[in-house]
Design a protein around this motif. Structure first.
Motif, mmCIF file in Angstrom:
data_model
loop_
_atom_site.group_PDB
_atom_site.id
_atom_site.type_symbol
_atom_site.label_atom_id
_atom_site.label_comp_id
_atom_site.label_asym_id
_atom_site.label_seq_id
_atom_site.Cartn_x
_atom_site.Cartn_y
_atom_site.Cartn_z
ATOM 1 N N PRO A 49 45.050 33.637 42.120
ATOM 2 C CA PRO A 49 45.946 32.498 41.896
ATOM 3 C C PRO A 49 45.603 31.324 42.802
ATOM 4 O O PRO A 49 44.973 31.488 43.853
ATOM 5 C CB PRO A 49 47.327 33.065 42.249
ATOM 6 C CG PRO A 49 47.039 34.139 43.247
ATOM 7 C CD PRO A 49 45.721 34.745 42.833
ATOM 8 N N LEU A 50 46.022 30.147 42.380
ATOM 9 C CA LEU A 50 45.885 28.931 43.166
ATOM 10 C C LEU A 50 47.265 28.476 43.623
ATOM 11 O O LEU A 50 48.242 28.565 42.878
ATOM 12 C CB LEU A 50 45.247 27.825 42.324
ATOM 13 C CG LEU A 50 43.756 27.989 41.998
ATOM 14 C CD1 LEU A 50 43.373 27.058 40.855
ATOM 15 C CD2 LEU A 50 42.908 27.698 43.224
ATOM 16 N N VAL A 51 47.327 27.994 44.860
ATOM 17 C CA VAL A 51 48.587 27.478 45.406
ATOM 18 C C VAL A 51 48.389 25.984 45.668
ATOM 19 O O VAL A 51 47.694 25.600 46.611
ATOM 20 C CB VAL A 51 48.983 28.196 46.702
ATOM 21 C CG1 VAL A 51 50.352 27.706 47.167
ATOM 22 C CG2 VAL A 51 48.980 29.704 46.514
ATOM 23 N N PRO A 52 48.978 25.109 44.844
ATOM 24 C CA PRO A 52 48.804 23.674 45.058
ATOM 25 C C PRO A 52 49.707 23.159 46.175
ATOM 26 O O PRO A 52 50.873 23.554 46.282
ATOM 27 C CB PRO A 52 49.188 23.065 43.711
ATOM 28 C CG PRO A 52 50.006 24.088 43.012
ATOM 29 C CD PRO A 52 49.693 25.420 43.607
ATOM 30 N N VAL A 53 49.143 22.278 47.007
ATOM 31 C CA VAL A 53 49.901 21.617 48.077
ATOM 32 C C VAL A 53 49.546 20.138 48.051
ATOM 33 O O VAL A 53 48.364 19.776 48.021
ATOM 34 C CB VAL A 53 49.559 22.212 49.456
ATOM 35 C CG1 VAL A 53 50.272 21.425 50.565
ATOM 36 C CG2 VAL A 53 49.958 23.677 49.538
ATOM 37 N N GLY A 54 50.540 19.277 48.054
ATOM 38 C CA GLY A 54 50.301 17.844 48.072
ATOM 39 C C GLY A 54 49.651 17.412 49.379
ATOM 40 O O GLY A 54 49.990 17.926 50.445
ATOM 41 N N SER A 55 48.725 16.477 49.291
ATOM 42 C CA SER A 55 48.032 16.020 50.490
ATOM 43 C C SER A 55 48.978 15.287 51.440
ATOM 44 O O SER A 55 48.854 15.402 52.664
ATOM 45 C CB SER A 55 46.863 15.113 50.091
ATOM 46 O OG SER A 55 45.959 15.826 49.264
ATOM 47 N N LEU A 56 49.937 14.542 50.905
ATOM 48 C CA LEU A 56 50.939 13.889 51.761
ATOM 49 C C LEU A 56 51.847 14.932 52.408
ATOM 50 O O LEU A 56 52.270 14.772 53.558
ATOM 51 C CB LEU A 56 51.765 12.891 50.952
ATOM 52 C CG LEU A 56 51.015 11.674 50.405
ATOM 53 C CD1 LEU A 56 51.928 10.869 49.480
ATOM 54 C CD2 LEU A 56 50.501 10.792 51.533
ATOM 55 N N GLU A 57 52.158 15.995 51.679
ATOM 56 C CA GLU A 57 52.947 17.092 52.248
ATOM 57 C C GLU A 57 52.248 17.696 53.456
ATOM 58 O O GLU A 57 52.878 17.997 54.474
ATOM 59 C CB GLU A 57 53.159 18.193 51.217
ATOM 60 C CG GLU A 57 54.102 17.896 50.099
ATOM 61 C CD GLU A 57 54.253 19.113 49.201
ATOM 62 O OE1 GLU A 57 55.284 19.796 49.307
ATOM 63 O OE2 GLU A 57 53.338 19.385 48.399
ATOM 64 N N ALA A 58 50.934 17.914 53.316
ATOM 65 C CA ALA A 58 50.179 18.514 54.418
ATOM 66 C C ALA A 58 50.209 17.621 55.649
ATOM 67 O O ALA A 58 50.309 18.108 56.778
ATOM 68 C CB ALA A 58 48.736 18.767 53.980
ATOM 69 N N MET A 59 50.129 16.306 55.445
ATOM 70 C CA MET A 59 50.205 15.370 56.571
ATOM 71 C C MET A 59 51.564 15.440 57.245
ATOM 72 O O MET A 59 51.671 15.496 58.472
ATOM 73 C CB MET A 59 49.919 13.952 56.082
ATOM 74 C CG MET A 59 48.493 13.723 55.626
ATOM 75 S SD MET A 59 48.302 12.208 54.657
ATOM 76 C CE MET A 59 48.870 10.978 55.846
ATOM 77 N N ALA A 60 52.630 15.421 56.446
ATOM 78 C CA ALA A 60 53.973 15.469 57.003
ATOM 79 C C ALA A 60 54.235 16.788 57.719
ATOM 80 O O ALA A 60 54.833 16.822 58.798
ATOM 81 C CB ALA A 60 55.007 15.253 55.892
ATOM 82 N N ALA A 61 53.779 17.897 57.133
ATOM 83 C CA ALA A 61 53.989 19.207 57.754
ATOM 84 C C ALA A 61 53.286 19.304 59.099
ATOM 85 O O ALA A 61 53.806 19.897 60.045
ATOM 86 C CB ALA A 61 53.488 20.310 56.814
ATOM 87 N N HIS A 62 52.090 18.727 59.185
ATOM 88 C CA HIS A 62 51.349 18.750 60.439
ATOM 89 C C HIS A 62 52.090 17.970 61.517
ATOM 90 O O HIS A 62 52.186 18.407 62.670
ATOM 91 C CB HIS A 62 49.962 18.159 60.219
ATOM 92 C CG HIS A 62 48.973 18.482 61.292
ATOM 93 N ND1 HIS A 62 48.809 19.747 61.801
ATOM 94 C CD2 HIS A 62 48.073 17.703 61.957
ATOM 95 C CE1 HIS A 62 47.863 19.745 62.731
ATOM 96 N NE2 HIS A 62 47.417 18.514 62.844
#
Length: 246
Positions: free
Chosen positions: A88-101
């Motif tokens: 399976p693939l798990v999609p994550v938004g690139s802006l989400e990754a920035m905010a989470a970091h």
């Protein structure tokens, strides 16, 4: 849980591998030649973590928004692996990754505006906050804005927020588009003009979403495209139209 994470939506090539509680990441900026270097970096990281592709449980992939051609490189690579391995693939938004970091490194932050340079004088942006479980809660939709309109709106937000504004961060390379007076660092909890997606939050969000059953098949993966047009006609430019919508 054994995961591979890939994001090529920006000039930063993000690759991360998780094996149980251990993880290793590779994030390099400065070269757009993701297609040439991505396979080798994935191979090197998997080997460093004692894994082979067949041992992976899933593949986490950044789905944008971002560079059209760059985004397709990472997504195409992830889709091909998922198809070949039946994973399976798990999609994550690139802006989400920035905010989470940002939220992981700054625990006093209650919200993060993540903004990427979308070229042509525009930005891709959205606001996120923690939901108490380690996941993110969207506080605004992902949108394309004319840069001037976006930074003006954020300045108004900060003035209206009064005492709450110091708990909101503003991050992303879109800050390079702002005039110096448009971003008053003194009213934000923090400002990071160098922020781009990073592999560690991709792995962390991917693991939570996989455990919750939030994944897709290779054929069902779709990019997060925000821009519906990439140029204006002469008449549109003469009429003062701008790409993006505030």
């Amino acid at each position: 849980m054994k995961l591979l994470a890939v994001d090529t939506a920006t000039a930063r090539l993000c690759v991360g591998v998780r094996n149980g509680d251990q993880s290793r990441s590779d994030a390099s900026t400065g070269s757009a030649a993701h297609a040439r270097s991505l396979p080798q970096r994935v191979s090197d990281l998997l080997a460093a973590m004692g894994l082979t592709p067949k041992m992976l449980d899933a593949i986490v992939v950044g789905v944008g928004p971002g560079s059209f051609s760059g985004l397709r490189i990472g997504m195409g690579f992830a889709q091909a692996m998922a198809w070949a391995l039946d994973r399976p693939l798990v999609p994550v938004g690139s802006l989400e990754a920035m905010a989470a970091h940002c939220l992981q490194r700054n625990h006093q932050a209650e919200a993060v505006w993540a903004a990427l340079d979308a070229r042509m004088g525009s930005v891709y942006a959205a606001c996120f906050g923690p939901d108490g479980s380690g996941e993110l809660r969207p506080r605004s939709p992902v949108q394309e804005w004319p840069a001037e309109a976006f930074f003006h709106a954020r300045a108004v937000d900060q003035r209206d927020a009064a005492n709450d504004c110091r708990r909101t961060w503003l991050v992303g390379n879109a800050l390079g588009l702002a005039q110096a007076q448009a971003v008053d660092a003194g009213v934000w909890g923090g400002v990071d003009a160098e922020a781009l997606p990073h592999p560690e939050p991709l792995l962390r969000l991917g693991a939570m979403r996989l455990a919750a059953g939030h994944h897709v098949s290779a054929q069902a993966l779709t990019p997060l495209y925000v821009r519906d047009r990439v140029a204006l006609t002469r008449a549109q430019r003469a009429a003062g139209e701008q790409l993006g919508a505030p």
